[in-house]
Design a protein around this motif. Structure first.
Motif, short mmCIF file in Angstrom:
data_model
loop_
_atom_site.label_atom_id
_atom_site.label_comp_id
_atom_site.label_asym_id
_atom_site.label_seq_id
_atom_site.Cartn_x
_atom_site.Cartn_y
_atom_site.Cartn_z
N ASP A 165 8.58 13.91 26.64
CA ASP A 165 9.34 13.47 28.68
C ASP A 165 8.30 14.46 28.72
O ASP A 165 8.91 15.60 29.02
N VAL A 166 7.20 13.44 29.53
CA VAL A 166 5.80 14.26 29.78
C VAL A 166 6.58 13.52 31.49
O VAL A 166 7.34 12.39 31.83
N GLN A 167 6.23 14.87 32.09
CA GLN A 167 7.04 14.45 33.55
C GLN A 167 5.51 14.73 34.68
O GLN A 167 5.63 14.21 36.37
N ASP A 168 4.12 15.14 34.23
CA ASP A 168 3.48 14.81 34.95
C ASP A 168 2.14 15.49 33.92
O ASP A 168 2.06 16.03 33.09
N CYS A 169 0.99 14.58 34.69
CA CYS A 169 -0.62 14.91 34.13
C CYS A 169 -1.14 14.86 35.46
O CYS A 169 -1.51 14.18 36.41
N VAL A 170 -2.29 15.69 35.48
CA VAL A 170 -3.50 15.94 36.48
C VAL A 170 -4.62 16.51 35.48
O VAL A 170 -4.97 17.05 34.37
N VAL A 171 -5.49 15.51 35.95
CA VAL A 171 -6.84 15.32 35.04
C VAL A 171 -7.88 15.98 36.52
O VAL A 171 -7.73 15.17 37.00
N ILE A 213 -13.74 16.71 30.91
CA ILE A 213 -12.44 16.43 31.22
C ILE A 213 -11.17 17.41 30.95
O ILE A 213 -11.22 17.93 30.10
N LYS A 214 -10.34 18.13 32.02
CA LYS A 214 -9.15 18.65 31.35
C LYS A 214 -8.22 18.46 31.81
O LYS A 214 -7.61 17.60 33.42
N TYR A 215 -7.37 18.11 30.92
CA TYR A 215 -5.61 17.59 31.13
C TYR A 215 -4.29 18.57 31.34
O TYR A 215 -4.89 19.64 30.54
N THR A 216 -4.14 18.65 32.21
CA THR A 216 -2.64 19.33 32.38
C THR A 216 -1.20 18.65 32.36
O THR A 216 -1.63 17.81 33.23
N LYS A 246 -21.69 6.98 27.08
CA LYS A 246 -23.20 5.97 26.52
C LYS A 246 -24.38 6.78 27.17
O LYS A 246 -25.30 6.45 26.85
N THR A 247 -23.95 7.33 27.88
CA THR A 247 -25.55 8.54 28.79
C THR A 247 -24.90 10.23 28.94
O THR A 247 -25.54 10.44 29.23
N ALA A 248 -23.79 10.21 28.83
CA ALA A 248 -23.40 11.47 29.46
C ALA A 248 -22.64 11.84 28.20
O ALA A 248 -21.18 11.81 27.30
N GLU A 249 -22.96 13.51 27.60
CA GLU A 249 -22.35 14.28 26.58
C GLU A 249 -20.25 14.30 27.38
O GLU A 249 -20.41 14.86 28.29
N ILE A 250 -19.35 13.73 26.74
CA ILE A 250 -18.00 14.36 27.29
C ILE A 250 -17.20 14.95 26.95
O ILE A 250 -17.69 14.97 25.11
N SER A 251 -16.77 16.33 27.60
CA SER A 251 -16.39 17.57 26.52
C SER A 251 -15.10 17.06 27.62
O SER A 251 -14.26 16.69 28.08
N HIS A 252 -13.72 17.78 26.42
CA HIS A 252 -11.73 17.16 26.70
C HIS A 252 -11.39 18.93 26.21
O HIS A 252 -11.98 19.20 25.36
N GLU A 253 -10.62 19.23 27.56
CA GLU A 253 -9.63 19.91 26.33
C GLU A 253 -8.11 19.50 27.40
O GLU A 253 -7.74 19.20 27.90
N PHE A 254 -6.96 20.54 26.78
CA PHE A 254 -5.85 20.38 27.46
C PHE A 254 -5.06 21.33 27.59
O PHE A 254 -5.41 21.90 27.08
N VAL A 255 -4.18 21.37 28.56
CA VAL A 255 -3.07 22.14 28.42
C VAL A 255 -1.85 21.35 28.22
O VAL A 255 -1.70 21.02 28.66
#
Length: 139
Positions: free
Chosen positions: A66-72, A91-94, A125-134
């Protein structure tokens, strides 16, 4: 997929997508612009954010969450030398919803970034991509 870019003046351009949507691109005053539109590299980050947000929402919906919102939120660093490609992207996902399962959100983020999000895979391919989520419970 098609795109058309029309020079307006100075360093201002009008971009039109194959689906007929338009966006103004312009540079800062020091580059001869007026600051009246987004910069092309900003558009790349917005495309990345839109692509991965879409994936995460769709994956969670299919998982009956039951997802209601997602802010990246995206923070990026670029090379000092030309070509000034992105070198680091975080990238931070809330994600907000009722009784969201953290492991489902983690899985959705992983699936998006490793399998479905073309923008993420291409920029990786060119950037180191990291992620986190709340995860925020709306109840």
């Amino acid at each position: 997929m098609k795109a058309r870019i029309k020079w307006v003046e100075d360093v201002m351009f009008l971009g039109e997508s194959g689906t007929g949507h338009t966006v103004v691109m312009d540079g800062p005053a020091e580059a001869g612009g007026h600051g009246t539109g987004m910069r092309p590299m900003e558009l790349l980050l917005l495309g990345l954010g839109g692509c991965t947000s879409y994936d995460v929402i769709e994956i969670l919906k299919k998982s009956r969450q039951d997802v209601q919102d997602c802010v990246v939120e995206i923070d990026a660093e670029r090379s000092e030398e030309a070509p000034k490609v992105f070198t680091k992207i975080h990238i931070k996902y809330t994600v907000t919803g009722k009784q969201l399962k953290t492991n489902f959100v983690e899985r959705a983020v992983k699936m998006s970034t490793e399998k479905y999000c073309s923008a993420s895979i291409m920029l990786g391919k060119t950037a180191e991509i990291s992620h986190e989520f709340v995860v925020i419970d709306s109840e």
